[in-house]
Design an enzyme around this catalytic site. Structure first.
Site, mmCIF file in Angstrom:
data_model
loop_
_atom_site.group_PDB
_atom_site.id
_atom_site.type_symbol
_atom_site.label_atom_id
_atom_site.label_comp_id
_atom_site.label_asym_id
_atom_site.label_seq_id
_atom_site.Cartn_x
_atom_site.Cartn_y
_atom_site.Cartn_z
ATOM 1 N N LYS A 55 0.835 -1.201 0.000
ATOM 2 C CA LYS A 55 0.000 0.000 0.000
ATOM 3 C C LYS A 55 0.875 1.257 0.000
ATOM 4 O O LYS A 55 0.598 2.221 -0.716
ATOM 5 C CB LYS A 55 -0.932 -0.005 1.215
ATOM 6 C CG LYS A 55 -2.046 -1.038 1.102
ATOM 7 C CD LYS A 55 -2.855 -1.211 2.387
ATOM 8 C CE LYS A 55 -3.918 -2.303 2.210
ATOM 9 N NZ LYS A 55 -4.720 -2.564 3.422
ATOM 10 N N GLN A 99 -4.349 -1.010 9.517
ATOM 11 C CA GLN A 99 -4.376 -2.365 8.965
ATOM 12 C C GLN A 99 -4.945 -3.352 9.983
ATOM 13 O O GLN A 99 -4.562 -3.345 11.149
ATOM 14 C CB GLN A 99 -2.944 -2.780 8.548
ATOM 15 C CG GLN A 99 -2.863 -4.120 7.841
ATOM 16 C CD GLN A 99 -3.546 -4.129 6.478
ATOM 17 O OE1 GLN A 99 -3.656 -3.105 5.811
ATOM 18 N NE2 GLN A 99 -4.005 -5.286 6.057
ATOM 19 N N ASP A 122 -10.801 3.222 4.030
ATOM 20 C CA ASP A 122 -11.187 1.808 4.023
ATOM 21 C C ASP A 122 -12.700 1.655 3.924
ATOM 22 O O ASP A 122 -13.197 0.573 3.621
ATOM 23 C CB ASP A 122 -10.731 1.122 5.322
ATOM 24 C CG ASP A 122 -9.449 0.325 5.142
ATOM 25 O OD1 ASP A 122 -9.192 -0.147 4.026
ATOM 26 O OD2 ASP A 122 -8.719 0.169 6.147
HETATM 27 N N1 GUN Z 1 -7.117 -6.429 6.395
HETATM 28 C C1 GUN Z 1 -7.555 -7.190 5.371
HETATM 29 N N2 GUN Z 1 -8.087 -6.404 4.417
HETATM 30 C C2 GUN Z 1 -7.973 -5.145 4.856
HETATM 31 C C3 GUN Z 1 -8.341 -3.884 4.302
HETATM 32 O O1 GUN Z 1 -8.901 -3.756 3.210
HETATM 33 N N3 GUN Z 1 -8.048 -2.810 5.052
HETATM 34 C C4 GUN Z 1 -7.456 -2.901 6.261
HETATM 35 N N4 GUN Z 1 -7.227 -1.798 6.941
HETATM 36 N N5 GUN Z 1 -7.109 -4.043 6.804
HETATM 37 C C5 GUN Z 1 -7.370 -5.155 6.096
#
Ligand code: GUN
Length: 284
Positions: A55, A99, A122
């Site tokens: 990311k 995350q 998100d």
């Molecule tokens: N963990 C698994 N998928 C995601 C996501 O799309 N965003 C975040 N913040 N954590 C995750």
């Protein structure tokens, strides 16, 4: 080899990222600063470390400033709360991503509820979930949004079709159902208590699999011509990445299918960047 059209998420994601890059440059020119995304990693989960690194790299490539926060497994609730509040207040930060999963002892719901909904790239805050549920989407969860965008790019219609979502998580299954309803599909959501998963999948013209179990959706269940979106990312004992769908058998029957890797995964990151631009523009 199957007859299905393989949905190239990597290629479509590259197009989305190019769009974002253009928008980010324009934003930087007009506002005198780049759009900014804060990515908070708590603890040392190895899968999370990979996702977070990807990311951050994707941000830099797109001209989005990435603010990195790596907190230890032992971080206190109070320190994490203070971190999120500081990011809410920071004018250079347009998007905040914490995350998941969080280490044991920390309440992910409490933390997500704290993120300013205007910076919730998100789309996990109940405010953004509620807006999506009410057919007035604002910031939309990246993976379901990525599925919709990928379908759109390939001209796959969703309106009026029977869609079955396998998995009912807050991150994928539930918002996926809301997105499919928004797109005009007739939606069934399956979960651990579903009595006859096979029957629900067999009916579906659109299948989205998001359970995290290899082979959970059998190839022979796929309705001929269906569009199959596999959100699962599972590592086999041999170290290979596979989805939740029996790919080879499903590809013999499906009209379209996403590969793993190279399907939905790249779309998720691309939509995160796109959400960050949307948030930045809406905030300034
Ligand atoms: N963990 C698994 N998928 C995601 C996501 O799309 N965003 C975040 N913040 N954590 C995750």
């Amino acid at each position: 080899m199957g007859k299905a059209i393989v949905l190239d998420g990597k290629a479509v994601a590259a197009r989305v990222r190019a769009e974002v890059k253009t928008r980010a440059a324009e934003f930087a020119r007009s506002r005198g600063r780049p759009p900014g995304l804060a990515v908070v990693k708590v603890g040392s989960d190895p899968a999370s470390a990979v996702y977070v690194r990807n990311k951050r790299l994707a941000c830099e490539e797109a001209g989005i400033k990435s603010f990195a926060f790596d907190l230890p497994d032992s971080v206190s609730r109070e320190a994490l709360v203070a971190q999120v509040k500081a990011l809410n207040a920071d004018p250079l930060v347009d998007g905040i991503l914490v995350q998941l999963p969080l280490p044991k002892g920390l309440d992910a719901n409490e933390i997500m509820d704290l993120v300013d909904p205007a910076k919730d790239v998100d789309g996990f805050h109940p405010y953004n979930t509620g807006l999506l549920a009410q057919k007035r989407p604002r910031l939309r969860p990246c993976t379901p949004f990525g599925v919709i965008r990928l379908a759109h790019e390939y001209g796959i219609t969703l309106q009026g079709l029977r869609a079955t979502v396998v998995g009912a998580s807050n991150i994928v299954g539930r918002p996926m159902a809301l997105e499919l309803m928004l797109a005009g599909a007739t939606v069934t959501v399956c979960h651990t208590r579903t009595r006859d998963l096979q029957a629900e999948v067999e009916r579906a013209e659109i299948v989205v699999a998001a359970v995290g179990k290899p082979g959970m959706v059998r190839g022979e269940w796929i309705r001929p011509g269906a569009a199959v979106f596999d959100v699962g990312i599972n590592r086999t004992a041999a170290g290979r990445l596979v989805g939740d769908v029996e790919y080879d058998a499903a590809a013999e029957r499906a009209g379209w299918i996403t590969p793993v890797p190279g399907g939905i995964g790249p779309m998720t990151i691309a939509m995160l960047l796109s959400n960050t631009l949307d948030a930045a523009v809406a905030r300034s």
